[in-house]
Motif scaffolding. Structure first.
Motif, PDB file in Angstrom:
ATOM      1  N   LEU B  48      10.312   9.091 -15.033  1.00 20.66           N
ATOM      2  CA  LEU B  48      10.099  10.493 -14.683  1.00 20.66           C
ATOM      3  C   LEU B  48      10.231  10.761 -13.183  1.00 20.66           C
ATOM      4  CD1 LEU B  48       7.104  11.108 -17.031  1.00 20.66           C
ATOM      5  CD2 LEU B  48       9.217  12.430 -17.055  1.00 20.66           C
ATOM      6  N   MET B  50       8.026   9.887 -10.972  1.00 20.50           N
ATOM      7  CA  MET B  50       6.726  10.052 -10.322  1.00 20.50           C
ATOM      8  C   MET B  50       6.367   8.822  -9.518  1.00 20.50           C
ATOM      9  SD  MET B  50       4.651  11.652 -13.409  1.00 20.50           S
ATOM     10  CE  MET B  50       4.345  13.371 -13.543  1.00 20.50           C
ATOM     11  N   TRP B  69      16.649  15.074  -9.610  1.00 18.46           N
ATOM     12  CA  TRP B  69      15.534  15.810 -10.222  1.00 18.46           C
ATOM     13  C   TRP B  69      15.988  16.659 -11.396  1.00 18.46           C
ATOM     14  CZ3 TRP B  69      16.131  21.153  -9.950  1.00 18.46           C
ATOM     15  CH2 TRP B  69      17.151  21.605  -9.082  1.00 18.46           C
ATOM     16  N   ARG B  72      15.525  15.962 -15.232  1.00 19.66           N
ATOM     17  CA  ARG B  72      14.236  16.120 -15.914  1.00 19.66           C
ATOM     18  C   ARG B  72      14.222  17.298 -16.883  1.00 19.66           C
ATOM     19  NH1 ARG B  72      11.792  13.947 -11.033  1.00 19.66           N
ATOM     20  NH2 ARG B  72      11.484  16.002 -10.131  1.00 19.66           N
ATOM     21  N   GLU B  73      15.240  18.158 -16.780  1.00 17.73           N
ATOM     22  CA  GLU B  73      15.288  19.250 -17.767  1.00 17.73           C
ATOM     23  C   GLU B  73      15.596  18.706 -19.153  1.00 17.73           C
ATOM     24  OE1 GLU B  73      18.213  21.642 -15.902  1.00 17.73           O
ATOM     25  OE2 GLU B  73      19.884  20.784 -17.018  1.00 17.73           O
ATOM     26  N   ARG B 101      11.329  26.996 -15.508  1.00 20.25           N
ATOM     27  CA  ARG B 101      12.585  26.410 -16.004  1.00 20.25           C
ATOM     28  C   ARG B 101      13.695  27.450 -16.132  1.00 20.25           C
ATOM     29  NH1 ARG B 101      12.972  21.320 -19.567  1.00 20.25           N
ATOM     30  NH2 ARG B 101      11.098  20.153 -19.015  1.00 20.25           N
TER      31      ARG B 101
ATOM     32  N   LEU C  76       4.178  19.798 -12.674  1.00 20.92           N
ATOM     33  CA  LEU C  76       5.482  20.216 -12.135  1.00 20.92           C
ATOM     34  C   LEU C  76       6.413  19.030 -11.963  1.00 20.92           C
ATOM     35  CD1 LEU C  76       4.553  22.835  -9.410  1.00 20.92           C
ATOM     36  CD2 LEU C  76       5.485  23.224 -11.684  1.00 20.92           C
ATOM     37  N   LEU C  77       5.813  17.855 -11.656  1.00 23.68           N
ATOM     38  CA  LEU C  77       6.642  16.689 -11.381  1.00 23.68           C
ATOM     39  C   LEU C  77       7.456  16.270 -12.596  1.00 23.68           C
ATOM     40  CD1 LEU C  77       4.307  14.508  -9.209  1.00 23.68           C
ATOM     41  CD2 LEU C  77       6.580  15.294  -8.607  1.00 23.68           C
ATOM     42  N   SER C  78       6.930  16.525 -13.788  1.00 27.79           N
ATOM     43  CA  SER C  78       7.682  16.139 -14.976  1.00 27.79           C
ATOM     44  C   SER C  78       8.690  17.215 -15.356  1.00 27.79           C
ATOM     45  CB  SER C  78       6.717  15.876 -16.133  1.00 27.79           C
ATOM     46  OG  SER C  78       5.997  17.047 -16.420  1.00 27.79           O
ATOM     47  N   GLN C  79       8.715  18.274 -14.569  1.00 28.11           N
ATOM     48  CA  GLN C  79       9.676  19.342 -14.831  1.00 28.11           C
ATOM     49  C   GLN C  79      10.877  19.185 -13.900  1.00 28.11           C
ATOM     50  OE1 GLN C  79       8.979  21.371 -17.354  1.00 28.11           O
ATOM     51  NE2 GLN C  79       7.080  20.199 -17.575  1.00 28.11           N
ATOM     52  N   PRO C  80      11.964  19.843 -14.232  1.00 27.38           N
ATOM     53  CA  PRO C  80      13.123  19.772 -13.329  1.00 27.38           C
ATOM     54  C   PRO C  80      12.898  20.574 -12.050  1.00 27.38           C
ATOM     55  CG  PRO C  80      13.584  21.221 -15.174  1.00 27.38           C
ATOM     56  CD  PRO C  80      12.275  20.574 -15.455  1.00 27.38           C
ATOM     57  N   VAL C  81      12.042  20.027 -11.195  1.00 29.12           N
ATOM     58  CA  VAL C  81      11.711  20.697  -9.938  1.00 29.12           C
ATOM     59  C   VAL C  81      11.758  19.635  -8.850  1.00 29.12           C
ATOM     60  CG1 VAL C  81       9.881  21.864  -8.658  1.00 29.12           C
ATOM     61  CG2 VAL C  81      10.186  22.366 -11.076  1.00 29.12           C
ATOM     62  N   ARG C  82      12.323  20.002  -7.685  1.00 33.27           N
ATOM     63  CA  ARG C  82      12.357  19.045  -6.573  1.00 33.27           C
ATOM     64  C   ARG C  82      10.952  18.780  -6.064  1.00 33.27           C
ATOM     65  NH1 ARG C  82      16.849  22.066  -4.893  1.00 33.27           N
ATOM     66  NH2 ARG C  82      18.747  20.828  -4.760  1.00 33.27           N
ATOM     67  N   ARG C  83      10.731  17.551  -5.612  1.00 33.32           N
ATOM     68  CA  ARG C  83       9.425  17.254  -5.023  1.00 33.32           C
ATOM     69  C   ARG C  83       9.189  18.088  -3.776  1.00 33.32           C
ATOM     70  NH1 ARG C  83       6.992  11.280  -4.906  1.00 33.32           N
ATOM     71  NH2 ARG C  83       7.074  10.857  -7.137  1.00 33.32           N
TER      72      ARG C  83
END
Lengths: 411, 238, 255
Positions: B48, B50, B69, B72-73, B101, C76-83
C-alpha cells in the motif's frame, strides 16, 4: 539754598520734555510716510504711532527714549537682508509691530529687534515672523519681553537663530510669549536674576529653552512641547524650575529637561509627559526634584555619571517604560518617598508607605545602558523574563538607587 | 498482477521482511498466514506504500509502485482495526471518500455491502460512537465501495458477528469470480479454508511458500487445512 | 488538494476549539482596547498576544491536531492520494483555520477601535506567525511517533524562539559589547521569526524612538521597500522551509 533753587529751576526746564511729549503719526495718509523720518523729527519720550501699512526702510535705529506703537500691526520687512530694529537707548517701548524677514548671516547675529547695552526696554505684543533671531538682547538689564508671537519656518538648524536670545543680561522678565520654529525658543547665556513665565515654546528645532552659564534665574509655568528637546540647563547654578510642562519632546535622543553640570537647582511641580527621556541629569550637585509628574516617558529619569547629593522625592512616576536608569557612578542621591506605579509592595502597618523598598532601576534597563544595541529587544519576552528574575536575584541590580519608603498613593 | 522482488524491511535492528519474492495473480484469493510478528502486516502495508522498504521492488501490472500513488485507486484496503475521523458521520465518511476519489474513474460504485450490512440505518451516527464490529462493517463496505481490482483485507472477520462474517466471505468469493485478486490475513483458519485459493506463508520475515490449498493438503496428506498448516508450522519450528 | 484541505478545516471547525480561540482573542482585544487608556499601551499588550499567544496556540494546536488526525491520514494513505498532498492539506487546513480565527478575533475589534498602519502590521504578523509556527510544529510532530514527545518538542521549539534564542543573542551582545556587533544584529533578528515580527511592528509605533541609534538604522531599513520585502520574504521563508523539510520526512516515513 542756592543749590535747591538751581535744582528746581533745572527741573522746570526739563518739564516740557514730559508735558509736551507728542504723538507722531506715521502712515500713508499722514505727514510722515516713513518711520525713519518720524524718528529723526521726534523728541525724547515721544510716541511714534505707526499705522497699518508695509514699511521697508533698512535698519531703523532708535537712539533716544521713544515709544513705538503699531496700530493694526504695520509690517516692517527686512527683506532677508538686515536687522530691522536696532535699539541703542534706554527706556524704549516697542509694541504692536509685525516684523518679518530679518537678514541671515553667519557673521552677525541679525535679529528683528536688537537691543544693545540698554535698560528699561519693553517689548510687548509684537508679531515676529521668519526672522533669523527674533528678539536679541545683549548686555542689557531691567527689560521686559511680553506677549510676543515669534515664529519661523526655517527647517535647518544652521540657518535658524533663536527666538528670544539673551547674552550678558540681568533682571529680565519674559512672559506670555509664544515661540515656534526657531533654533532655541529662548536662549540664555550669562543671564542672571531673571524670570521666565507662562510662555509656550513649541516646535523649535533644538531646545524650547536653553540655559548656558546663567544663574539665579527662575522659569515657571511654561510649556515646552514638541521641540527637538525640551529644556537644557547647562553650567548654571541656583536655577528654579517650577510648574512647567514638558510635553512630547519625542525623538531618538530627545528629552524633556536636560541638566548638565549644574548645582543647587530646584525642580518642583513640573509635568514631564511623553518625552523620550523625561529628566536627564549629568554632573549635577544638590538638585532637588520634588512634586513632579513623570508620565508615559520612555525613561522617567536618566542619570548619567557624576550626579551627587540629589534628592528625588514626592514625585509620581506613572506609565514610563523605564522609571529610572543609571549609568556610571551615582553617589548619595536620595530617592525616598515617591509614587511608582510599578511598585507591587504592600502596606501592613497602614502608614501609606510600602513596607518593602522599591528598586526603580530594572535589570533590563541596566543591560540596555551597557549595550545600547540591545534596545532593539525592547518589549521582548526575554527582557520581561530578565526583569522578573531580578526579584529572585535582587543583588543583580544596583542597590544605591532605592526608594526605601515608596508611597502607595499618588500625590 | 502483483509481483514482489527481493523485498527487505527492518525496524531498527529487527528484520521484519527478509528477501520476500512472490507473484500474485488475478482470480486468486491468497491467505497470508504466519505466526505473530512474522511480517504479515508490514508486507501488506508495503504494497500500500505506507511502509517504505529499504530494498526490493513491488510491481503492480508491471509498474513499480514504490514512489507511485495512483495505482492505489485499484486497491481496496481493510485494516485490522478500522480507524476513522471520530467527529464525522458515516454518511459523510462515505461521501468524503467518494469525493476524494472523484477525479479518479469511479464508473461503478459497489454498494452491495452497504445494503447487506444495512448501514443506511446508521448513516447519521458519528463514527466515534460506533462499536468495534460496526466500524469493521463500515470499513468493509468502504473497501469494496470503489470496485477495486485488488482487495487487501487484514483480519477482516475479527469482531464481526457470524452473520456479518458470512456476508463478507460470500462477498469475497463473489469478487474472486470477477477475476480480482484478494489478499487476506487471518488467524481463523476455518475462514481461510472457506474462501482462500492459495496460502502464502511468512515466517520471521521470510517467505516460506505460496501454494494452492489443494497442493498443500496433498503435500501434508491432511484433509483439513487447519491440520495441514499446524503440521507445517511445527515443521518450521523444528 | 483543496478537497482534502476542505475536510481538514471541516474537522477543525467541528472541534469548536478554533471558535473558542477566535472568541478569546476577540474578547481580549476588545477588553484591552476598551479598558486601557492610551492606544500605545494597549497596542503593546496586543503585540504580546501576537508574539506569545499566537505562536503558542499554533504550535500546540497543530501538534495535537496532527496526532489526532492519524486515523484520517491512514485512511487517506490507502487511497489514491499523494503523501505530500496529505501533509500539505494538514498544514494549510490547520494554519488557514487558525489564522482565520485570529484575523476575525483581532481584526474586528481593531477595525472598530484602532484603525491604522500598526493594526495592519499586527494582523499580518499574527497571520504569518500562525503559518510559521504551524510549520515548525508539524516538523516537530512528523519526527516523533509519540504524541507526548511531539508536543514536548513543539513546546520546546516555541520556547526556544520566544526566550532562549533572544537570551543567547543578548548574552553574545553583552560579551562582545566592545565590538561593532550592530552589523550582525540584523542577521540575529532575521533568524528568529518572532523577533522579526516584533521589530517590524514596534518600528511602526512611536515606541520606536526608544530603540536608540540602532533602532533608527533599523527603522530606516524596515520602512523602505527593500526592508519590507526582506522582512516579509524572510517570514514567508520561515513558513515555507520547515514545511518543505516536513514534507520530505513525511514522504519517507513508515506509517
Amino acid at each position: 539754598m542756592n543749590l535747591v533753587k538751581s535744582k528746581i529751576l533745572f527741573s522746570l526746564l526739563l518739564l516740557p520734555c514730559f508735558f509736551f511729549a507728542e504723538t507722531i503719526h506715521v502712515g500713508a495718509g499722514y505727514k510722515f510716510k516713513t518711520i525713519k523720518s518720524a524718528i529723526s523729527q521726534s523728541k525724547i519720550n515721544d510716541t511714534i504711532l505707526i499705522h497699518k501699512g508695509y514699511y521697508q526702510e533698512g535698519t531703523i535705529l532708535i537712539e533716544k527714549p521713544l515709544t513705538i506703537v503699531g496700530q493694526d500691526y504695520p509690517t516692517l520687512d527686512g527683506l532677508h537682508k538686515i536687522e530691522i530694529l536696532s535699539v541703542k537707548s534706554d527706556n524704549v517701548n516697542i509694541s504692536g509691530l509685525k516684523l518679518i524677514n530679518s537678514g541671515k548671516s553667519d557673521v552677525y547675529d541679525l535679529a528683528a529687534i536688537r537691543v544693545y547695552k540698554n535698560k528699561n526696554i519693553k517689548i510687548s505684543g509684537n508679531i515676529l515672523e521668519n526672522n533669523f533671531f527674533g528678539i536679541f538682547l545683549s548686555k542689557s538689564d531691567h527689560c521686559t519681553i511680553t506677549n510676543n508671537k515669534l515664529s519661523s519656518t526655517e527647517q535647518n538648524q544652521n540657518d535658524s537663530g533663536n527666538g528670544i536670545h539673551l547674552l550678558y543680561c540681568n533682571n529680565i522678565f519674559i512672559e506670555n510669549n509664544h515661540i515656534t520654529g526657531h533654533r532655541d525658543g529662548i536662549y540664555f547665556e550669562f543671564v542672571t536674576e531673571s524670570l521666565i513665565q507662562k510662555n509656550i515654546s513649541e516646535g523649535n528645532i533644538r531646545y524650547g529653552l536653553h540655559f548656558m552659564f546663567s544663574s539665579n534665574d527662575v522659569y515657571q509655568e511654561n510649556t515646552f512641547r514638541n521641540n527637538g528637546a525640551g529644556v537644557a540647563v547647562m553650567f548654571s547654578y541656583k536655577v528654579k524650575m517650577i510648574k512647567n510642562h514638558y510635553e512630547h519632546n519625542w525623538g531618538a535622543a530627545s528629552y524633556g529637561l536636560l541638566l548638565k553640570e549644574i548645582r543647587d537647582g530646584e525642580i518642583t511641580g513640573n509635568t514631564f509627559e511623553k518625552n523620550t527621556i523625561g529628566l536627564s541629569m549629568e554632573g549635577t550637585t544638590r538638585i532637588k526634584v520634588s512634586h513632579n509628574n513623570f508620565l508615559h516617558n520612555g525613561w522617567g529619569i536618566k542619570i548619567c555619571g557624576g550626579c551627587d547629593q540629589g534628592v528625588v522625592t514626592k514625585n509620581n512616576l506613572i506609565g514610563n517604560t523605564f522609571d529610572v536608569s543609571s549609568s556610571g557612578s551615582t553617589l548619595s542621591n536620595d530617592f525616598t518617598g515617591n509614587y511608582w506605579d510599578k511598585y507591587l509592595g504592600y502596606d501592613l502597618n497602614k502608614d501609606g508607605l510600602g513596607d518593602t523598598p522599591f528598586f526603580p532601576v530594572t535589570l533590563s534597563s541596566l543591560i540596555m545602558e551597557q549595550v545600547p544595541t540591545s534596545l532593539l529587544y525592547l518589549h521582548s519576552f526575554v527582557l520581561d523574563l530578565i526583569d522578573q528574575s531580578e526579584k529572585l536575584l535582587p543583588q543583580l541590580i544596583p542597590q544605591n538607587i532605592v526608594d526605601k519608603k515608596p508611597t502607595l498613593k499618588k500625590f | 498482477m502483483i509481483s514482489v522482488h527481493n523485498l527487505h524491511k527492518s525496524f531498527g535492528k529487527l528484520k521484519v521482511l527478509d528477501d520476500v519474492n512472490v507473484t500474485l495473480e488475478a482470480g486468486q484469493v491468497v491467505a497470508l498466514i504466519g505466526p505473530n510478528g512474522s511480517g504479515k502486516t508490514t508486507f501488506i502495508r508495503s504494497i500500500l506504500g505506507m511502509v517504505k522498504p529499504e530494498q526490493g521492488s513491488i510491481l503492480y501490472n508491471g509498474q513499480e509502485i514504490l514512489k507511485a500513488w495512483k495505482y492505489r485507486e485499484n486497491i481496496g484496503y481493510m485494516p485490522q482495526l478500522a480507524k476513522f475521523p471520530e467527529r464525522i458521520q458515516v454518511k459523510e465518511l462515505l461521501d468524503m471518500m467518494k469525493d476524494i476519489r472523484k477525479n479518479n474513474k469511479v464508473d461503478n460504485i459497489d454498494e452491495e455491502l452497504i445494503e447487506l450490512f444495512d448501514l443506511k440505518k446508521i448513516y447519521q451516527k458519528r463514527t466515534g460512537t460506533l462499536s468495534g464490529g460496526t466500524k469493521q462493517k463500515v470499513s468493509a463496505a468502504l473497501t469494496f465501495l470503489f470496485n477495486p481490482n485488488v482487495l487487501i483485507l487484514d483480519e477482516p472477520t475479527t469482531g464481526l458477528d457470524p452473520v456479518s462474517a458470512e456476508i463478507l466471505k460470500n462477498k469475497i468469493t463473489k469478487e474472486q469470480s470477477k477475476q480480482k485478486l484478494v489478499l487476506i490475513t487471518s488467524h481463523i483458519l476455518s475462514d481461510i479454508e472457506e474462501v482462500a485459493s492459495h496460502v502464502m506463508y511468512l515466517h520471521e520475515g521470510k517467505m516460506q511458500f505460496v501454494k494452492s490449498i489443494e497442493q498443500l493438503k496433498m503435500e501434508t496428506q491432511e484433509v483439513s487445512l487447519n491440520k495441514a498448516i499446524v503440521k507445517i508450522m511445527q515443521q518450521e519450528i523444528k | 488538494m483543496s478537497r482534502i484541505i476542505k475536510y481538514v478545516m471541516f474537522d477543525i471547525l467541528r472541534n469548536r476549539f478554533v471558535i473558542g480561540y477566535c472568541l478569546f482573542i476577540m474578547l481580549i482585544t476588545f477588553g484591552l482596547l476598551g479598558l486601557e487608556e492610551g492606544s500605545s499601551k494597549s497596542t503593546l499588550s496586543l503585540l504580546n498576544i501576537v508574539l506569545l499567544v499566537v505562536p503558542l496556540i499554533s504550535v500546540v494546536f497543530a501538534t495535537i491536531h496532527f496526532y489526532n488526525s492519524y486515523e484520517f491520514m491512514e485512511l487517506l494513505l490507502s487511497q489514491p492520494v499523494r503523501r505530500s498532498t496529505i501533509i500539505y492539506s494538514e498544514y494549510f487546513g490547520v494554519s488557514c483555520s487558525l489564522s482565520f480565527a485570529f484575523a476575525i478575533g483581532m481584526g474586528v475589534p481593531l477595525i472598530f477601535l484602532n484603525q491604522g498602519l500598526v493594526s495592519v502590521y499586527l494582523l499580518l504578523s499574527g497571520i504569518v506567525l500562525t503559518f510559521v509556527f504551524v510549520s515548525i510544529a508539524l516538523l516537530g510532530a512528523v519526527n516523533s511517533k509519540d504524541k507526548a514527545r511531539g508536543i514536548g518538542t513543539s513546546l520546546l521549539l516555541w520556547f526556544f524562539f520566544t526566550a532562549i534564542y533572544d537570551g543567547l543573542v543578548l548574552l553574545i551582545m553583552f560579551s562582545f559589547s566592545d565590538y561593532p556587533i550592530e552589523k550582525y544584529l540584523l542577521a540575529f533578528i532575521s533568524l528568529n521569526p518572532i523577533d522579526l515580527a516584533r521589530v517590524a511592528i514596534l518600528l511602526q509605533m512611536d515606541t520606536a524612538v526608544l530603540m536608540g541609534y540602532t533602532g533608527a538604522v533599523f527603522s530606516e531599513f524596515f520602512n523602505s521597500w527593500e526592508g519590507l520585502i526582506f522582512a516579509s520574504g524572510l517570514l514567508l521563508l520561515w513558513a515555507i522551509l520547515p514545511m518543505l523539510l516536513t514534507v520530505r520526512i513525511f514522504k519517507r516515513k513508515d506509517l
